[in-house]
Design a protein around this motif. Sequence first.
Motif, short mmCIF file in Angstrom:
data_model
loop_
_atom_site.label_atom_id
_atom_site.label_comp_id
_atom_site.label_asym_id
_atom_site.label_seq_id
_atom_site.Cartn_x
_atom_site.Cartn_y
_atom_site.Cartn_z
N THR A 157 0.21 -8.21 3.77
CA THR A 157 1.09 -7.10 2.75
C THR A 157 2.40 -8.00 2.38
OG1 THR A 157 1.97 -6.14 4.71
CG2 THR A 157 -0.18 -5.30 3.92
N PRO A 202 0.89 -0.99 0.05
CA PRO A 202 -0.15 0.15 -0.05
C PRO A 202 0.97 1.33 0.09
CG PRO A 202 -0.52 -1.47 1.90
CD PRO A 202 0.75 -2.07 1.15
N ASP A 203 0.39 2.11 -0.84
CA ASP A 203 1.18 3.55 -0.64
C ASP A 203 1.43 4.11 0.55
OD1 ASP A 203 1.15 3.68 -3.39
OD2 ASP A 203 -0.49 4.77 -3.74
N ASP A 204 0.65 4.04 1.69
CA ASP A 204 0.95 4.65 2.90
C ASP A 204 1.56 3.82 3.89
OD1 ASP A 204 -0.86 2.45 3.37
OD2 ASP A 204 -2.15 3.84 4.41
N ALA A 205 2.30 2.52 3.30
CA ALA A 205 3.06 1.84 4.05
C ALA A 205 4.31 1.46 3.30
CB ALA A 205 2.32 0.70 4.57
N ARG A 206 4.56 1.93 2.28
CA ARG A 206 5.66 1.69 1.29
C ARG A 206 7.01 1.45 1.91
NH1 ARG A 206 5.72 0.89 -3.89
NH2 ARG A 206 3.45 1.59 -3.93
#
Length: 212
Positions: free
Chosen positions: A172, A84-88
């Motif tokens: 993820t 996810p973009d917010d956890a890259r």
Amino acid sequence: MGEINLYQYPISPFSEKVRRVLTYKHLKWHPIDCHYEDKTNLLAVTKGAWTRVPVLEWDGEVVYNSADIIRWIDRKVPANRVIPDDARGLIEIIDQWADNTLFMPVLFLTIPDLLEAAGDAKLKANREKLIGMTTAQMRERHPPMKEQLTSYLRMIDDQLAGKDFFLGKSFTMADASLYHPLFFLALNPSNFSMVKDFGNVSRWYERVRDIA
């Protein structure tokens, strides 16, 4: 979308990291088992650039290194995102820690018995050269390695409290990264019994293992 070829060793933890992601994304692949000495197929598919597993070949594109493969797959098949973009950035840190820190005590605790059970002197010599020490030297380090792994499992167990997966409700890349060392540890049941002392880790491990 074309056939996916995964060049692998069946017991390779880094191959398993990729296999968990492929499974989660419901992608079928053709496993191509490689030999620890004969690198012909790896050299051929990577045009001489790489000699380690895993290597993924799909639609004429070739990607190697487990983390790079997963990033590439996630861009190519955005359904069931694993980065996810917010956890890259966080996932990148977790992946590096799992590969370079968590995996080290697992390697020392697992490899000696595996090599001795295989009964292949050339394989044993090959792995000892790669690791830089003999199986006897690895065994000498077992007590501190068990202490180290116990501390890591406790950290992971605390993070998993009340969660299905490491970062929350969804699988993820962080889960694939943390799972692969324990997949390798499970090849040595006596040492894998350490995991059973940590209920959150045990339940999470089974959840990731059973993704289908």
